[in-house]
Design a protein around this motif. Structure first.
Motif, PDB file in Angstrom:
ATOM      1  N   ASP A  51       0.705  -1.128   0.001  1.00  0.00           N
ATOM      2  CA  ASP A  51      -0.017  -0.118   0.189  1.00  0.00           C
ATOM      3  C   ASP A  51       0.861   1.305  -0.018  1.00  0.00           C
ATOM      4  N   GLN A  54       2.076   1.882  -3.487  1.00  0.00           N
ATOM      5  CA  GLN A  54       0.740   2.341  -4.301  1.00  0.00           C
ATOM      6  C   GLN A  54       0.646   4.035  -4.073  1.00  0.00           C
ATOM      7  N   GLN A  55       0.516   4.288  -2.992  1.00  0.00           N
ATOM      8  CA  GLN A  55       0.557   5.715  -2.544  1.00  0.00           C
ATOM      9  C   GLN A  55       1.517   6.503  -2.994  1.00  0.00           C
ATOM     10  N   ARG A  81       1.024  -7.760  -4.683  1.00  0.00           N
ATOM     11  CA  ARG A  81      -0.213  -8.071  -3.996  1.00  0.00           C
ATOM     12  C   ARG A  81      -0.476  -9.437  -4.515  1.00  0.00           C
TER      13      ARG A  81
END
Length: 292
Positions: A51, A54-55, A81
């Motif tokens: 995550d 991704q950010q 993922r």
């Protein structure tokens, strides 16, 4: 020497082979990178978690080296993922830009992420992966600085489409009013109502002549006026044409030039003698009948 060791009761040591390990193709970002550019920032964030990577990618994608690096880090997030099929698709899209500019520094973030993806997706050893030098492909930007996102099918950097050209009209209105749709011209032109056109009067409104049954006809003249009697055949009323008298012959016709009576004269004399005989015979008969 060996004999001495044997005599002394010693045992010679045999060298053991080194243990071998199967190469691992599991996903892992094991290499450390140098620098602090946007590529290195996304790489370090991805090593801490999916995550976080991704950010970091969402916030700095338009400041990476180019569209190829955006697709490589997208494939890395998908591998993190567990979406290997999605990662393979992103990796194949990145290959359309070519691999020039990934090196020659193997410690760069773009070379490290490329090596990790190649090892896992192509099942090759890390030592067999190389990062070629060269120029990296850059972003496509518009005149106003808008960057095309390689993750979307639209081209955000394309110039806007020109407005549709409206053909000029013969109207005297200013050009600005052409953008407003005009009303249909049929509403300004009154349509004549069909009832305003006089229709011919029906034949029932025209007075017809009185029927012959209402007016007594005069009696036919054949019944009131007696017919004249048909004309009886009367031979006295209409004189019949008498036979024309025999043509009188000229003395030249009666006699031949030789003084001999002609055949016509002989026939006349014979006719007269016959007549005298019939008259004499008839008169004798009558006298005989009166005198018994």
């Amino acid at each position: 020497m060996a004999l001495l060791l044997t005599a002394c009761g010693g045992r010679a040591e045999v060298p053991q082979p080194l243990p071998t390990f199967e190469p691992s193709y599991d996903w892992a970002l094991v290499a450390d990178v140098t620098g602090d550019d946007p590529d290195a920032q996304v790489y370090r964030a991805l090593r801490t978690g999916c995550d976080a990577g991704q950010q970091a990618l969402n916030s700095t994608w338009d400041r990476l080296t180019g569209p190829r690096e955006v697709l490589l880090f997208t494939a890395a997030v998908q591998m993190c993922r567990g979406d290997q099929a999605g990662a393979l698709g992103s990796f194949q899209k990145a290959s359309t830009y070519g691999w020039n500019g990934l090196g020659p520094d193997r410690n760069s973030a773009r070379c490290a992420v490329y090596t990790a993806l190649t090892v896992t997706l192509n099942q090759v050893a890390p030592a067999a992966v190389s990062c070629p030098a060269g120029m990296s492909p850059g972003f496509t930007k518009s005149a106003s600085g808008v960057v095309d996102n390689p993750l979307t099918p639209e081209n955000e950097a394309a110039p806007p489409a020109p407005p549709p050209v409206i053909p000029p009209t013969s109207s005297s209105r200013p050009p600005g009013t052409t953008t407003k749709p005009e009303l249909a011209p049929t509403t300004t032109k009154p349509t004549p109502a069909p009832t305003t056109k006089p229709t011919p009067a029906p034949p029932t409104t025209k007075p017809e002549p009185a029927l012959t049954t209402t007016k007594p006809k005069p009696a036919p003249t054949t019944t009131t006026k007696p017919k004249p009697p048909p004309a009886s055949p009367n031979t006295t009323t209409k004189p019949k044409p008498q036979n024309p008298p025999p043509p009188q012959r000229e003395p030249s016709d009666m006699e031949d030039p030789g003084g001999m009576p002609s055949s016509s004269e002989e026939m006349s004399s014979q006719s007269g003698s016959n007549s005298s005989r019939r008259s004499s015979g008839g008169s004798g008969g009558n006298s005989a009948s009166t005198n018994p």
